[in-house]
Design a protein around this motif. Structure first.
Motif, PDB file in Angstrom:
ATOM      1  N   LYS A   2       0.844  -1.203   0.000  1.00 11.76           N
ATOM      2  CA  LYS A   2       0.000   0.000   0.000  1.00 11.76           C
ATOM      3  C   LYS A   2       0.878   1.251   0.000  1.00 11.76           C
ATOM      4  O   LYS A   2       2.049   1.204   0.372  1.00 11.76           O
ATOM      5  CB  LYS A   2      -0.870   0.005   1.258  1.00 11.76           C
ATOM      6  N   GLU A   3       0.271   2.363  -0.384  1.00 11.92           N
ATOM      7  CA  GLU A   3       0.986   3.641  -0.464  1.00 11.92           C
ATOM      8  C   GLU A   3       1.729   3.948   0.846  1.00 11.92           C
ATOM      9  O   GLU A   3       2.891   4.348   0.844  1.00 11.92           O
ATOM     10  CB  GLU A   3      -0.034   4.740  -0.790  1.00 11.92           C
ATOM     11  N   PHE A   4       1.043   3.739   1.976  1.00 13.79           N
ATOM     12  CA  PHE A   4       1.667   4.146   3.241  1.00 13.79           C
ATOM     13  C   PHE A   4       2.764   3.192   3.693  1.00 13.79           C
ATOM     14  O   PHE A   4       3.702   3.605   4.368  1.00 13.79           O
ATOM     15  CB  PHE A   4       0.600   4.394   4.312  1.00 13.79           C
ATOM     16  N   ASP A   5       2.663   1.927   3.270  1.00 13.62           N
ATOM     17  CA  ASP A   5       3.765   0.993   3.540  1.00 13.62           C
ATOM     18  C   ASP A   5       4.996   1.424   2.751  1.00 13.62           C
ATOM     19  O   ASP A   5       6.117   1.367   3.246  1.00 13.62           O
ATOM     20  CB  ASP A   5       3.373  -0.435   3.125  1.00 13.62           C
ATOM     21  N   PHE A   6       4.727   1.834   1.525  1.00 14.07           N
ATOM     22  CA  PHE A   6       5.824   2.309   0.666  1.00 14.07           C
ATOM     23  C   PHE A   6       6.530   3.489   1.337  1.00 14.07           C
ATOM     24  O   PHE A   6       7.755   3.506   1.472  1.00 14.07           O
ATOM     25  CB  PHE A   6       5.240   2.700  -0.705  1.00 14.07           C
ATOM     26  N   ILE A   7       5.748   4.442   1.799  1.00 16.46           N
ATOM     27  CA  ILE A   7       6.334   5.641   2.402  1.00 16.46           C
ATOM     28  C   ILE A   7       7.100   5.269   3.681  1.00 16.46           C
ATOM     29  O   ILE A   7       8.248   5.653   3.883  1.00 16.46           O
ATOM     30  CB  ILE A   7       5.236   6.683   2.707  1.00 16.46           C
ATOM     31  N   ARG A   8       6.463   4.491   4.533  1.00 14.05           N
ATOM     32  CA  ARG A   8       7.061   4.154   5.835  1.00 14.05           C
ATOM     33  C   ARG A   8       8.305   3.280   5.657  1.00 14.05           C
ATOM     34  O   ARG A   8       9.343   3.518   6.249  1.00 14.05           O
ATOM     35  CB  ARG A   8       6.004   3.428   6.677  1.00 14.05           C
ATOM     36  N   ARG A   9       8.184   2.282   4.793  1.00 16.07           N
ATOM     37  CA  ARG A   9       9.269   1.307   4.686  1.00 16.07           C
ATOM     38  C   ARG A   9      10.448   1.797   3.848  1.00 16.07           C
ATOM     39  O   ARG A   9      11.598   1.517   4.145  1.00 16.07           O
ATOM     40  CB  ARG A   9       8.719   0.028   4.037  1.00 16.07           C
ATOM     41  N   TYR A  10      10.123   2.520   2.792  1.00 19.51           N
ATOM     42  CA  TYR A  10      11.202   2.847   1.854  1.00 19.51           C
ATOM     43  C   TYR A  10      11.666   4.305   1.893  1.00 19.51           C
ATOM     44  O   TYR A  10      12.746   4.616   1.420  1.00 19.51           O
ATOM     45  CB  TYR A  10      10.768   2.510   0.425  1.00 19.51           C
ATOM     46  N   LEU A  11      10.832   5.190   2.395  1.00 25.06           N
ATOM     47  CA  LEU A  11      11.184   6.605   2.252  1.00 25.06           C
ATOM     48  C   LEU A  11      11.524   7.288   3.568  1.00 25.06           C
ATOM     49  O   LEU A  11      12.237   8.290   3.588  1.00 25.06           O
ATOM     50  CB  LEU A  11      10.022   7.358   1.580  1.00 25.06           C
ATOM     51  N   ASN A  12      11.017   6.771   4.662  1.00 20.38           N
ATOM     52  CA  ASN A  12      11.140   7.488   5.931  1.00 20.38           C
ATOM     53  C   ASN A  12      12.472   7.176   6.612  1.00 20.38           C
ATOM     54  O   ASN A  12      12.542   6.395   7.547  1.00 20.38           O
ATOM     55  CB  ASN A  12       9.969   7.096   6.843  1.00 20.38           C
ATOM     56  N   THR A  13      13.539   7.824   6.121  1.00 24.58           N
ATOM     57  CA  THR A  13      14.882   7.484   6.602  1.00 24.58           C
ATOM     58  C   THR A  13      15.596   8.695   7.176  1.00 24.58           C
ATOM     59  O   THR A  13      16.801   8.644   7.421  1.00 24.58           O
ATOM     60  CB  THR A  13      15.741   6.966   5.436  1.00 24.58           C
ATOM     61  N   CYS A  14      14.848   9.778   7.343  1.00 26.56           N
ATOM     62  CA  CYS A  14      15.467  11.064   7.677  1.00 26.56           C
ATOM     63  C   CYS A  14      16.280  11.040   8.976  1.00 26.56           C
ATOM     64  O   CYS A  14      15.802  10.609  10.009  1.00 26.56           O
ATOM     65  CB  CYS A  14      14.360  12.102   7.780  1.00 26.56           C
ATOM     66  N   GLN A  15      17.526  11.534   8.888  1.00 24.57           N
ATOM     67  CA  GLN A  15      18.369  11.654  10.086  1.00 24.57           C
ATOM     68  C   GLN A  15      19.155  12.937   9.970  1.00 24.57           C
ATOM     69  O   GLN A  15      20.349  12.904   9.720  1.00 24.57           O
ATOM     70  CB  GLN A  15      19.380  10.512  10.127  1.00 24.57           C
TER      71      GLN A  15
END
Ligand code: ADP
Ligand code: MG
Length: 318
Positions: A2-15
């Protein structure tokens, strides 16, 4: 997926300590360093227009980020944050994994952090909005060329245009030349380090995305000046020079595109500073022309004869 799995798993890496709020809210919040202006720019890639359908996802990511970072380099800015908006026909995990791993690879090399974006179903559109920092009032702008300035360019040009024409079957390159040109087309090298070194003394700058003649033309117009440009001094791949007829070579060098090198101007007395900036940033530079007060661009071949270009560069609506 799903769209939100994509965002959470692959994009949310900010440090990044200067990101107050990253991916996940309605908007991101960043805190620029004091004493800096923010530079903003966007560049969009469409399948079938900027790259071939079916291009390797790692190459698409490399390119869409590279061309955006190049805009920061051209301002003399440090690239800091990006927003990524994508239209994908589906959320194919293998594709996404290759795309995001290449994206974060290039982002990591340049210290750039993904802070947000948008995701929608659609036909392969990739847009990056980039934000960079430049010391207050010091950005390298297009309107700052001065009569008497030298014109310089970084790296080598013409390779990406030759690769594209080779792939379209419009010209034939020997294999080894084609490989080098294809790599230039897919993996632009943004000249951030050079831009930063040039900041204290260079006058006008921009990156070459639509062909040198057209892009230099933007600097001349914005600055209200003219110039002479010497084709014999333009740096390119020697194999390209040897394998192309003169007219095709001139087109690739002057009216091609996708070079993502910098064209910039600096005072004649600052030649040593330019060479030192090139050394410190490990970026080759070449002096290729002169700014004058004629209000137009004249291009001369190796024999000192003026060249007329039938096309001045890439134009989406030309
Ligand atoms: P909104 O409804 O406000 O448009 P979304 O549901 O589209 O928010 O996105 C949720 C969060 O995920 C936001 O913080 C947004 O910036 C982030 N986001 C969505 N798509 C991407 C993307 N392709 N790259 C990075 N961040 C994304
Ligand atoms: Mg959204």
């Amino acid at each position: 997926m799903k769209e939100f799995d994509f965002i959470r798993r692959y994009l949310n890496t900010c440090q990044d300590k200067d990101v107050i709020l990253g991916i996940g809210d309605d908007a991101a919040i960043v805190r620029p360093r004091s004493g800096y202006d923010l530079c903003f720019s966007s560049d969009m890639l469409l399948a079938g227009r900027h790259f071939f359908h079916g291009t390797d996802p790692a190459d698409v990511a490399h390119k869409v980020l590279g061309v955006n970072i190049s805009d920061m380099a051209a301002m003399g800015a440090v690239p800091r944050w990006i927003l990524l908006s994508v239209a994908l026909p589906d959320l194919d995990e293998e594709w996404i994994e290759a795309f995001t791993s290449s994206l974060f690879d290039v982002a990591g090399q340049h210290g750039v952090t993904l802070i947000g974006g948008d995701t929608t179903k659609g036909d392969w559109v990739f847009n990056v909005t980039i934000v960079g920092e430049v010391p207050t009032g010091k950005a390298l702008r297009r309107d700052a060329a001065v009569v008497g300035d030298d014109i310089w360019i970084s790296g080598r040009i013409g390779l990406a245009a030759a690769a594209l024409q080779h792939e379209l079957g419009n010209l034939i390159l020997p294999d080894s030349v084609a490989v080098a040109c294809r790599s230039a087309l897919l993996h632009p090298t943004p000249r951030v380090a050079l831009g930063l070194e040039l900041l204290p003394f260079a006058h006008a700058a921009q990156d070459i995305s639509d062909g040198l003649a057209q892009d230099l033309g933007h600097i001349l117009k914005a600055s209200g000046v003219g110039a002479e440009l010497f084709v014999g001094q333009l740096p390119t791949l020697s194999g390209l020079k040897e394998s192309l007829p003169t007219s095709a070579l001139h087109r690739c060098l002057l009216a091609g595109g996708d070079d993502y090198e910098l064209v910039f101007t600096a005072a004649e007395q600052d030649r040593d500073k330019v060479l030192r900036a090139a050394e410190l940033s490990k970026t080759p530079v070449a002096r290729v022309g002169k700014v004058n007060d004629t209000g137009r661009l004249k291009i001369f071949n190796g024999q000192g004869k003026e060249i007329q270009l039938d096309s001045w560069g890439f134009d989406h609506f030309g």
